[in-house]
Design a protein around this motif. Structure first.
Motif, PDB file in Angstrom:
ATOM      1  N   LEU A 208       0.839  -1.192   0.000  1.00 60.18           N
ATOM      2  CA  LEU A 208       0.000   0.000   0.000  1.00 60.18           C
ATOM      3  C   LEU A 208       0.875   1.244   0.000  1.00 60.18           C
ATOM      4  O   LEU A 208       0.553   2.233  -0.630  1.00 60.18           O
TER       5      LEU A 208
ATOM      6  N   LEU B 288      -5.522  12.827   4.215  1.00 61.35           N
ATOM      7  CA  LEU B 288      -5.387  11.369   4.154  1.00 61.35           C
ATOM      8  C   LEU B 288      -6.505  10.686   4.940  1.00 61.35           C
ATOM      9  O   LEU B 288      -7.106   9.717   4.466  1.00 61.35           O
ATOM     10  N   GLU B 289      -6.785  11.181   6.137  1.00 61.28           N
ATOM     11  CA  GLU B 289      -7.862  10.594   6.948  1.00 61.28           C
ATOM     12  C   GLU B 289      -9.201  10.678   6.241  1.00 61.28           C
ATOM     13  O   GLU B 289      -9.961   9.705   6.194  1.00 61.28           O
TER      14      GLU B 289
ATOM     15  N   SER C  61      -9.766  11.108   3.014  1.00 60.10           N
ATOM     16  CA  SER C  61      -9.749  10.322   1.776  1.00 60.10           C
ATOM     17  C   SER C  61      -9.985   8.849   2.064  1.00 60.10           C
ATOM     18  O   SER C  61     -10.764   8.185   1.368  1.00 60.10           O
ATOM     19  N   ILE C  62      -9.342   8.341   3.083  1.00 61.08           N
ATOM     20  CA  ILE C  62      -9.529   6.926   3.441  1.00 61.08           C
ATOM     21  C   ILE C  62     -10.943   6.693   3.954  1.00 61.08           C
ATOM     22  O   ILE C  62     -11.577   5.688   3.616  1.00 61.08           O
ATOM     23  N   ALA C  63     -11.470   7.629   4.736  1.00 65.56           N
ATOM     24  CA  ALA C  63     -12.847   7.492   5.227  1.00 65.56           C
ATOM     25  C   ALA C  63     -13.828   7.474   4.060  1.00 65.56           C
ATOM     26  O   ALA C  63     -14.751   6.640   4.019  1.00 65.56           O
TER      27      ALA C  63
ATOM     28  N   PHE D 177     -13.153   6.620   0.949  1.00 65.56           N
ATOM     29  CA  PHE D 177     -12.917   5.369   0.234  1.00 65.56           C
ATOM     30  C   PHE D 177     -13.654   4.220   0.912  1.00 65.56           C
ATOM     31  O   PHE D 177     -14.318   3.421   0.251  1.00 65.56           O
ATOM     32  N   LEU D 178     -13.575   4.144   2.235  1.00 61.53           N
ATOM     33  CA  LEU D 178     -14.244   3.073   2.972  1.00 61.53           C
ATOM     34  C   LEU D 178     -15.765   3.176   2.853  1.00 61.53           C
ATOM     35  O   LEU D 178     -16.443   2.159   2.756  1.00 61.53           O
TER      36      LEU D 178
ATOM     37  N   GLN E  17     -16.568   1.851  -0.624  1.00 59.77           N
ATOM     38  CA  GLN E  17     -15.748   0.698  -0.983  1.00 59.77           C
ATOM     39  C   GLN E  17     -16.472  -0.292  -1.888  1.00 59.77           C
ATOM     40  O   GLN E  17     -15.915  -0.766  -2.872  1.00 59.77           O
TER      41      GLN E  17
END
Length: 161
Positions: A67, A92-93, A95-97, A99-100, A103
């Motif tokens: 990753l 980043l936080e 963006s990942i949230a 994405f999840l 998903q």
């Protein structure tokens, strides 16, 4: 929240279960979504990030896919001490949230794209469509009965002549 204590011998102790745990156990806590904190046994300092980074490092070393590529890691290092560091962390936080949250939709889109790019998948789809079209041409009459000799007397009359 579960409290794990890290001792000088590098062992982790789960205070709620009164037993020692491994990094694999901590990884399972993460996968299960359980809240926990790793504390230094002497100082009480929060060591959670260090343990999480160690788990990530081991995952990457075990060949579970990368990753955090070298390029990504280098870019992250460049942000430390930069005036944009705080914003990058939030970005980043978030963006990942996001994405999840999306998903499953992202998975479906990736499968669609990958399926379309695969020539065998495309050929299978075309073959399925052709079979459906040809199958419709050879179905029995509308009433569900197969044609019989009695229902085609003209053909039989022509054969006898």
């Amino acid at each position: 929240m579960r409290i794990l204590r890290k001792y000088t011998n590098r062992r982790l102790y789960d205070t709620s279960r009164s037993c020692y745990v491994t990094l694999e156990d901590v990884k399972q806590l993460v996968l299960n979504g359980e809240a926990f904190q790793v504390q230094d046994s002497k100082t009480g300092a929060d060591l959670t990030r260090n343990i999480l980074l160690q788990i990530i490092s081991e995952q990457e070393a075990q060949g579970h896919g990368t990753l955090l590529t070298n390029q990504v890691l280098q870019q992250l290092i460049r942000f430390y001490g930069d005036s944009m560091q705080g914003m990058m962390s939030q970005y980043l936080e978030q963006s990942i949230a996001a994405f999840l949250e999306h998903q499953e939709r992202i998975r479906e889109q990736m499968q669609t794209m990958m399926g379309a790019a695969n020539p065998l998948t495309m050929m299978n789809r075309i073959a399925d469509q052709n079979m459906a079209m040809w199958g419709g041409m050879f179905t029995p009459e509308k009433d569900g009965a197969a044609p019989t000799a009695e229902s085609q007397p003209e053909a039989d009359d022509k054969k006898e002549k």
